[in-house]
Design a protein around this motif. Structure first.
Motif, short mmCIF file in Angstrom:
data_model
loop_
_atom_site.label_atom_id
_atom_site.label_comp_id
_atom_site.label_asym_id
_atom_site.label_seq_id
_atom_site.Cartn_x
_atom_site.Cartn_y
_atom_site.Cartn_z
N LYS A 176 0.83 -1.20 0.00
CA LYS A 176 0.00 0.00 0.00
C LYS A 176 0.87 1.25 0.00
CE LYS A 176 -3.60 2.38 2.65
NZ LYS A 176 -4.45 2.33 3.88
N THR A 177 1.94 1.24 0.79
CA THR A 177 2.85 2.38 0.86
C THR A 177 3.53 2.62 -0.49
OG1 THR A 177 3.24 1.94 3.21
CG2 THR A 177 4.83 3.34 2.07
N ILE A 178 3.98 1.52 -1.11
CA ILE A 178 4.63 1.64 -2.43
C ILE A 178 3.64 2.16 -3.45
CG2 ILE A 178 5.82 0.36 -4.25
CD1 ILE A 178 6.66 -1.67 -2.11
N ALA A 179 2.40 1.65 -3.41
CA ALA A 179 1.38 2.06 -4.37
C ALA A 179 1.09 3.54 -4.27
CB ALA A 179 0.11 1.24 -4.15
N GLU A 180 1.01 4.05 -3.06
CA GLU A 180 0.73 5.48 -2.87
C GLU A 180 1.84 6.33 -3.46
OE1 GLU A 180 0.22 5.80 1.31
OE2 GLU A 180 -1.88 5.09 1.30
N ALA A 181 3.09 5.90 -3.28
CA ALA A 181 4.22 6.66 -3.81
C ALA A 181 4.31 6.56 -5.33
CB ALA A 181 5.52 6.19 -3.17
N ALA A 182 3.91 5.39 -5.88
CA ALA A 182 4.00 5.17 -7.33
C ALA A 182 2.75 5.65 -8.05
CB ALA A 182 4.23 3.70 -7.62
N GLY A 183 1.69 5.98 -7.32
CA GLY A 183 0.45 6.43 -7.94
C GLY A 183 -0.29 5.33 -8.66
N CYS A 184 -0.35 4.15 -8.04
CA CYS A 184 -1.04 3.02 -8.68
C CYS A 184 -1.76 2.20 -7.62
CB CYS A 184 -0.04 2.15 -9.45
SG CYS A 184 1.19 1.35 -8.40
N HIS A 185 -2.43 1.15 -8.05
CA HIS A 185 -3.16 0.25 -7.15
C HIS A 185 -2.19 -0.77 -6.55
CE1 HIS A 185 -6.05 -2.83 -5.82
NE2 HIS A 185 -6.94 -1.84 -5.79
N PRO A 186 -2.42 -1.22 -5.31
CA PRO A 186 -1.54 -2.25 -4.73
C PRO A 186 -1.41 -3.51 -5.57
CG PRO A 186 -2.89 -1.27 -3.02
CD PRO A 186 -3.38 -0.70 -4.32
#
Length: 299
Positions: A176-186
């Motif tokens: 979830k943290t990576i997705a928020e930074a990458a601007g995508c879905h988990p």
């Protein structure tokens, strides 16, 4: 006037009877409460998962000498290598070629099925074997194309590396943290990480924690975030590793911190790695000076 009505008895299968009995017994024993499900897909840990306190759940090592300068050099080199690998993959295997390969694969698969249902007299000699060989080749093209990096993969790698502690190598952000930074879905993060892992950009081990469900129904352990680490030399395709090594050597030399000799890198890579330095002698010097900083290419 009298009214008559008939009620058909309900039919209960043996399986339903078993389920009812099982549930009733669980309630009597106080074990009917199901443990909580925490996070994405973490109900039951996968194999080769380790408790967060286990040393195997902490596979990381410091990045270079642990300094910010060398840490940034490693991070930038890895991102540059990923960007180049992404473009190279789509250049070597364009989307149009992949579509043609898929269409041809479906066509030949249908022909092969038709031949399998035909009588022996109707089958051209050697045709089934030729079809199987061509199907195998096309599958290799398609599977190779599926392993190509995508634009989202580079974004996910960049988002992941933002959380890298250069001094220790610690790296365990949640999807979830990576997705928020990458601007995508988990879910996109999961696919991107699998492709990055297949190309040797990142590795990981699964970490677990206790659920607190001792004595209750439900899982006793759940999977938490992965512990990410790097095994570039072991996992990267040779050509990619060579290119990454040269990029990193150039960045480390600009810092004025020339590492010890890298004895395992073949000099033959100089002709294929691309223009990182001014000339062949510089390239050769860079390759021979890289090893100690890379620490067996795990960073």
């Amino acid at each position: 006037m009298s009214h008559s009505s008939s009620i058909e008895p309900a039919t209960i299968s043996a399986r339903q009877t078993y389920q009812i009995t099982k549930g009733f017994t669980a309630r009597l024993s106080g074990r009917s409460k199901r443990g909580p499900d925490h996070g994405e897909g973490r109900r039951i840990p996968h194999k080769h998962s380790y408790d967060v306190a286990d040393s195997r759940a902490r596979p990381w090592t410091r990045i270079g000498d642990g300094s910010v300068g060398q840490g940034l050099a490693h991070r930038e080199a890895l991102l540059q290598a990923a960007e180049e690998w992404y473009h190279q993959g789509w250049k070597e295997t364009p989307a149009s070629d992949v579509r043609a390969a898929r269409a041809k694969h479906d066509e030949l698969q249908a022909e092969h099925a038709a031949l399998a249902a035909a009588s022996p007299a109707e089958i051209p000699p050697g045709r089934p074997a030729a079809i199987r060989m061509e199907l195998s080749r096309l599958r290799q093209v398609i599977e190779g194309a599926d392993r190509r990096l995508r634009r989202i993969d580079v974004s996910v790698l960049k988002a992941l590396l933002r959380h890298l502690d250069f001094a220790t190598g610690r790296l365990f952000p949640e999807h979830k943290t990576i997705a928020e930074a990458a601007g995508c879905h988990p879910n996109s993060v999961k696919g991107a990480l699998n492709r990055l892992k297949a190309q040797g950009f990142v590795s990981w081990v699964r970490r677990t924690i206790r659920t607190g469900n001792e004595g209750e129904r439900g899982p006793q352990r759940e999977q938490t975030s992965n512990a990410y680490h790097f095994e570039h030399r072991e996992k990267m395709p040779t050509r990619l590793w060579q290119r990454y090594a040269l990029i990193l050597a150039a960045k480390l030399r600009r810092l004025g911190r020339v590492p010890a000799a890298l004895t395992n890198a073949p000099i033959a890579l100089l002709s294929a790695a691309g223009p990182v330095m001014a000339g062949a002698s510089d390239l050769r010097s860079a390759i021979h000076s890289l090893g100690a900083s890379i620490r067996n290419a795990r960073t």
